[in-house]
Design an enzyme around this catalytic site. Structure first.
Site, PDB file in Angstrom:
ATOM      1  N   GLY A  71      -1.401   7.083  -4.105  1.00 57.21           N
ATOM      2  CA  GLY A  71      -1.333   6.330  -5.363  1.00 57.21           C
ATOM      3  C   GLY A  71       0.021   5.663  -5.528  1.00 57.21           C
ATOM      4  NE  ARG A  88      -6.389   7.626  -3.027  1.00 61.24           N
ATOM      5  CZ  ARG A  88      -5.325   8.070  -3.683  1.00 61.24           C
ATOM      6  NH1 ARG A  88      -4.301   8.586  -3.051  1.00 61.24           N
ATOM      7  NH2 ARG A  88      -5.256   8.011  -4.994  1.00 61.24           N
ATOM      8  NE  ARG A 106      -2.962  13.352  -7.383  1.00 60.26           N
ATOM      9  CZ  ARG A 106      -2.647  13.198  -6.112  1.00 60.26           C
ATOM     10  NH1 ARG A 106      -3.457  12.561  -5.311  1.00 60.26           N
ATOM     11  NH2 ARG A 106      -1.522  13.663  -5.641  1.00 60.26           N
ATOM     12  CG  ASP A 166      -0.129  12.617 -10.305  1.00 64.45           C
ATOM     13  OD1 ASP A 166      -0.316  12.011 -11.365  1.00 64.45           O
ATOM     14  OD2 ASP A 166      -0.783  12.399  -9.273  1.00 64.45           O
TER      15      ASP A 166
HETATM   16  P1  ADP Z   1      -0.998  11.206  -2.164  1.00 64.48           P
HETATM   17  O1  ADP Z   1       0.057  10.891  -1.155  1.00 64.48           O
HETATM   18  O2  ADP Z   1      -0.811  10.402  -3.429  1.00 64.48           O
HETATM   19  O3  ADP Z   1      -1.157  12.694  -2.410  1.00 64.48           O
HETATM   20  P2  ADP Z   1      -3.642  11.113  -0.775  1.00 64.48           P
HETATM   21  O4  ADP Z   1      -3.937  12.553  -0.945  1.00 64.48           O
HETATM   22  O5  ADP Z   1      -4.697  10.134  -1.103  1.00 64.48           O
HETATM   23  O6  ADP Z   1      -2.370  10.600  -1.579  1.00 64.48           O
HETATM   24  O7  ADP Z   1      -3.232  10.894   0.767  1.00 64.48           O
HETATM   25  C1  ADP Z   1      -2.835   9.613   1.216  1.00 64.48           C
HETATM   26  C2  ADP Z   1      -3.263   9.401   2.653  1.00 64.48           C
HETATM   27  O8  ADP Z   1      -2.645  10.373   3.511  1.00 64.48           O
HETATM   28  C3  ADP Z   1      -4.756   9.569   2.917  1.00 64.48           C
HETATM   29  O9  ADP Z   1      -5.485   8.391   2.611  1.00 64.48           O
HETATM   30  C4  ADP Z   1      -4.781   9.838   4.413  1.00 64.48           C
HETATM   31  O10 ADP Z   1      -4.641   8.644   5.135  1.00 64.48           O
HETATM   32  C5  ADP Z   1      -3.490  10.642   4.616  1.00 64.48           C
HETATM   33  N1  ADP Z   1      -3.762  12.105   4.702  1.00 64.48           N
HETATM   34  C6  ADP Z   1      -3.887  12.978   3.685  1.00 64.48           C
HETATM   35  N2  ADP Z   1      -4.134  14.229   4.139  1.00 64.48           N
HETATM   36  C7  ADP Z   1      -4.180  14.131   5.487  1.00 64.48           C
HETATM   37  C8  ADP Z   1      -4.400  15.063   6.554  1.00 64.48           C
HETATM   38  N3  ADP Z   1      -4.635  16.365   6.312  1.00 64.48           N
HETATM   39  N4  ADP Z   1      -4.360  14.595   7.833  1.00 64.48           N
HETATM   40  C9  ADP Z   1      -4.128  13.301   8.093  1.00 64.48           C
HETATM   41  N5  ADP Z   1      -3.919  12.370   7.128  1.00 64.48           N
HETATM   42  C10 ADP Z   1      -3.941  12.767   5.851  1.00 64.48           C
END
Ligand code: ADP
Length: 319
Positions: free
Chosen positions: A10, A71, A171, A127
């Site tokens: 985000g 994402r 969230r 967040d």
């Molecule tokens: P934030 O960074 O805001 O917590 P997300 O949880 O949507 O956002 O994660 C962002 C991106 O990081 C995901 O779209 C994916 O590409 C990558 N990602 C998240 N978790 C994993 C994982 N366990 N392994 C590989 N890539 C990941």
């Protein structure tokens, strides 16, 4: 040497200030920088562009991210990681700076493990739910945005002796709600980390009323689920006039506050220092007034704790 910088997950106000700090400090330290566009998608599809001192001019005050963010579920697969590795090799990158939340850092760790590229994380999310740092880039801006909105809502609440349930983002966590609730003077703060019943909310409103407090702002974190059920419960079980406001995405945008820009500038600079020192799998963070670094593995494993003292204080001051 050459590094890549990516914004992922985000967006948060101050991401641009962090990109600017990374690019300017790296270049002045003799390191070239390329921008990875649209989060990790830019790595799986080779959307890379060089960033110069001038290319990050005029962005310090802008919300969102000029590198864009989406994402990228593909990065969770071995094929996605391999594609990212191909892009990293093709562009001869020696390191990757990841600006985002804990999900983005999980992606960074996966990359480091699969490809062996040093990854440095910069925490940026409204967040504030990232372990290893007191604060994330964008949090202060979101708190202030929500606060300004609630100050306006309060005018109406006070004029009409109404109860307002205001839903804020965060969230599944309550960090934003606690900071907004305390600073907005909310009478009740509802967050997923602290149990409550809707009947106890009504009892508190009745008690406040007996004390002569005719207006109450209830700040509810989106993480508690449907906040309208709080409104419905109050409406059916008490005589109070109650209204519902969901602040929504206005909290994600806007020009970053001085504090968000300051943290972004300090984090961006420290990230490059860590890279130059040969660090791998680290995140920059803030502890008290000090910029620190923490293992990404720790950040991804540990669940950040809510400041229960601050939550309690908000309640004590609401009497
Ligand atoms: P934030 O960074 O805001 O917590 P997300 O949880 O949507 O956002 O994660 C962002 C991106 O990081 C995901 O779209 C994916 O590409 C990558 N990602 C998240 N978790 C994993 C994982 N366990 N392994 C590989 N890539 C990941």
């Amino acid at each position: 040497m050459k590094i890549g910088v990516v914004t992922s997950g985000g967006d948060a106000p101050g991401m641009n200030a962090a990109i600017r700090a990374v690019v300017r400090y790296a270049i002045s330290s003799g390191v070239d920088v390329v921008g990875v566009e649209r989060g990790y998608n830019g790595l799986t599809t080779n959307q890379i562009r060089p960033l110069s001192l001038r290319s990050v001019g005029g962005i310090i005050h802008l919300g969102g991210t000029v590198l864009k963010s989406v994402r990228c579920p593909e990065l969770r697969t071995p094929e996605g990681l391999e594609k990212a590795g191909t892009t990293l090799r093709k562009n001869e990158l020696d390191g990757l700076i990841v600006i985002g939340g804990d999900g983005s850092f999980r992606g960074g760790l996966a990359l480091q493990t699969a490809i062996g590229i040093p990854v440095i994380g910069i925490p940026a999310t409204i967040d504030n739910d990232v372990a290893g740092t007191d604060e994330t880039i964008g949090f202060d801006t979101a708190v202030n945005t929500a606060l300004q909105a609630i100050d306006k809502i309060r005018d109406t609440a006070q004029s009409h002796d109404r109860v307002f349930v205001v839903e804020v983002m965060g969230r599944e966590r309550g960090f934003l709600a606690v900071a907004v609730g305390l600073t907005a003077g909310a009478g009740i703060i509802l967050i997923p980390e602290i149990e409550f019943t809707l009947d106890s909310v009504c009892r508190k409103l009745t008690l406040y009323d007996e004390w002569g407090k005719t207006t109450t702002i209830i700040v509810a974190a989106e993480g508690i689920g449907d906040t309208y059920r709080v409104v419905e419960h109050i409406r059916t079980r008490t005589r109070f006039e109650v209204r519902h406001t969901i602040l929504g995405h206005v909290q994600r945008g806007g020009s970053p506050t001085a504090r968000s820009r300051l943290i972004a500038s300090l984090f961006g600079t420290r990230a490059i220092e860590l890279f130059l020192d040969g660090a791998q799998s680290k995140m920059v963070g803030l502890k008290g007034n000090t910029i620190i670094s923490e293992d990404l593995e720790y950040v991804c494993r540990v669940r950040k704790r809510i400041d229960r003292k601050m939550y309690k204080l908000a309640g004590e001051l609401a009497v």
